[in-house]
Design a protein around this motif. Sequence first.
Motif, PDB file in Angstrom:
ATOM      1  N   GLU A  46      33.732 -87.791   5.485  1.00  0.00           N
ATOM      2  CA  GLU A  46      32.702 -86.885   6.124  1.00  0.00           C
ATOM      3  C   GLU A  46      33.075 -85.578   6.872  1.00  0.00           C
ATOM      4  OE1 GLU A  46      29.326 -87.609   5.650  1.00  0.00           O
ATOM      5  OE2 GLU A  46      29.795 -89.216   4.481  1.00  0.00           O
ATOM      6  N   ALA A  47      34.003 -85.663   7.218  1.00  0.00           N
ATOM      7  CA  ALA A  47      34.636 -84.353   7.754  1.00  0.00           C
ATOM      8  C   ALA A  47      34.756 -83.216   6.753  1.00  0.00           C
ATOM      9  CB  ALA A  47      36.076 -84.670   8.405  1.00  0.00           C
ATOM     10  N   SER A  48      34.927 -83.404   5.510  1.00  0.00           N
ATOM     11  CA  SER A  48      35.146 -82.542   4.432  1.00  0.00           C
ATOM     12  C   SER A  48      33.958 -82.637   3.304  1.00  0.00           C
ATOM     13  CB  SER A  48      36.405 -82.668   3.775  1.00  0.00           C
ATOM     14  OG  SER A  48      37.640 -82.745   4.861  1.00  0.00           O
ATOM     15  N   ARG A  49      33.023 -83.510   3.503  1.00  0.00           N
ATOM     16  CA  ARG A  49      32.136 -83.524   2.750  1.00  0.00           C
ATOM     17  C   ARG A  49      31.186 -82.512   2.193  1.00  0.00           C
ATOM     18  NH1 ARG A  49      26.912 -84.120   0.864  1.00  0.00           N
ATOM     19  NH2 ARG A  49      26.437 -86.234  -0.315  1.00  0.00           N
ATOM     20  N   ASP A  50      30.971 -81.689   2.900  1.00  0.00           N
ATOM     21  CA  ASP A  50      30.376 -80.456   2.514  1.00  0.00           C
ATOM     22  C   ASP A  50      30.873 -79.399   1.689  1.00  0.00           C
ATOM     23  OD1 ASP A  50      28.191 -81.281   3.756  1.00  0.00           O
ATOM     24  OD2 ASP A  50      28.258 -79.793   5.630  1.00  0.00           O
ATOM     25  N   VAL A  51      32.139 -79.242   1.878  1.00  0.00           N
ATOM     26  CA  VAL A  51      32.888 -78.362   1.115  1.00  0.00           C
ATOM     27  C   VAL A  51      33.484 -79.048  -0.151  1.00  0.00           C
ATOM     28  CG1 VAL A  51      35.401 -79.169   2.112  1.00  0.00           C
ATOM     29  CG2 VAL A  51      34.900 -76.697   1.031  1.00  0.00           C
ATOM     30  N   ILE A  52      33.653 -80.311  -0.180  1.00  0.00           N
ATOM     31  CA  ILE A  52      33.779 -81.153  -1.471  1.00  0.00           C
ATOM     32  C   ILE A  52      32.723 -81.094  -2.205  1.00  0.00           C
ATOM     33  CG2 ILE A  52      34.342 -83.387  -2.116  1.00  0.00           C
ATOM     34  CD1 ILE A  52      36.159 -83.875   0.095  1.00  0.00           C
ATOM     35  N   ALA A  53      31.446 -81.501  -1.804  1.00  0.00           N
ATOM     36  CA  ALA A  53      30.364 -81.237  -2.506  1.00  0.00           C
ATOM     37  C   ALA A  53      30.033 -79.855  -3.009  1.00  0.00           C
ATOM     38  CB  ALA A  53      29.054 -81.496  -1.751  1.00  0.00           C
ATOM     39  N   ALA A  54      30.389 -78.866  -2.395  1.00  0.00           N
ATOM     40  CA  ALA A  54      30.412 -77.461  -3.170  1.00  0.00           C
ATOM     41  C   ALA A  54      31.313 -77.301  -4.132  1.00  0.00           C
ATOM     42  CB  ALA A  54      30.555 -76.491  -1.980  1.00  0.00           C
ATOM     43  N   ILE A  55      32.402 -77.924  -4.108  1.00  0.00           N
ATOM     44  CA  ILE A  55      33.334 -77.901  -5.167  1.00  0.00           C
ATOM     45  C   ILE A  55      33.028 -78.469  -6.306  1.00  0.00           C
ATOM     46  CG2 ILE A  55      35.872 -78.559  -5.799  1.00  0.00           C
ATOM     47  CD1 ILE A  55      36.719 -78.365  -2.740  1.00  0.00           C
ATOM     48  N   LEU A  56      32.565 -79.702  -5.996  1.00  0.00           N
ATOM     49  CA  LEU A  56      31.981 -80.656  -7.136  1.00  0.00           C
ATOM     50  C   LEU A  56      30.741 -79.855  -7.975  1.00  0.00           C
ATOM     51  CD1 LEU A  56      32.248 -84.277  -5.646  1.00  0.00           C
ATOM     52  CD2 LEU A  56      33.959 -83.075  -7.386  1.00  0.00           C
ATOM     53  N   GLU A  57      29.925 -79.475  -7.276  1.00  0.00           N
ATOM     54  CA  GLU A  57      28.812 -78.678  -7.551  1.00  0.00           C
ATOM     55  C   GLU A  57      29.140 -77.457  -8.554  1.00  0.00           C
ATOM     56  OE1 GLU A  57      26.682 -77.827  -4.400  1.00  0.00           O
ATOM     57  OE2 GLU A  57      25.605 -79.466  -4.055  1.00  0.00           O
ATOM     58  N   GLN A  58      30.202 -76.814  -8.256  1.00  0.00           N
ATOM     59  CA  GLN A  58      30.590 -75.713  -9.192  1.00  0.00           C
ATOM     60  C   GLN A  58      31.482 -76.241 -10.389  1.00  0.00           C
ATOM     61  OE1 GLN A  58      30.311 -72.147  -8.391  1.00  0.00           O
ATOM     62  NE2 GLN A  58      30.967 -72.155 -10.636  1.00  0.00           N
TER      63      GLN A  58
END
Length: 282
Positions: free
Chosen positions: A186-198
């Motif tokens: 959860e601490a890195s979820r937002d940036v990981i989601a942005a990576i996966l979306e790209q």
Amino acid sequence: MYADYHVHCEFSDDSDYPMLDVCRDAVGLGLDELCFTDHVDYGVKPDVDEYERDHSLARVEMDQPVLNVDYPRYFAAIDEAREQFAGKLAIKAGLELGVQGHTIRRNQALVDTWGERMDFVICSIHEVGDKEFWTGEFQEGRTQAEYNQAYYEEMLAVVEGFRGYSVLGHLDLIKRYDPVGILSFEASRDVIAAILEQVIVDGKGIELNTSSFRYGLPDLQPCCEILRLYRDLGGRVLTIGSDSHEPAHLAAHIGECRARLRALGYERFCTFEHFEPVWHEL
């Protein structure tokens, strides 16, 4: 289809496993296909021709310079292996590129130059700012939250600026080298989601790297939370590789990981042919 899509041999600076021995062992293990993915890490290693012009560009370990793949010899050796193992093993040509924001152009130029000889490219984040994780240099002077965030932010910058790859390698690699422990997803979820979306928008994929078992990680790599998020975001391009550097690593835990992927709701995985995914049932 029984395939290993992350395999290193003597053309990687960190392996002395002869390519032909890898192929013989793969046949003995019943593999149908493998892809060689030897290391290139611009920023911390020179190419062979650069080293030949200036020996000071390479650090020396165990009396040997640490260099990137010798591309002409590497691709010629793969061609020879294909001839020797024709009808017994499908052998694909790939590279594992350790990409940083400041090396994107060099990596793209490399893929442009050798792409006709290749099937597959793993994009990995092995260093940030030319500081390596395994030595602890990158983590030094940062809190756990800071170096994890810096790692994922570098990955996001890379996927936003680089298109010459097939899948992201061991996406949460920083966990292998975290001296504190494992930071929560959860601490890195937002940036990981942005990576996966790209990654998904660009038609690329991720790999499941089975070396998590030999590194003693408590979860898969990437972890199940990342694999679920990728699935939920619509990600489907997925390869499976052992990150093999020696005989004991080759094809290790691939069967188990395929079962884990099925339990996570995945139905297929990929191999590659000239950068195009080929789909197989898990």
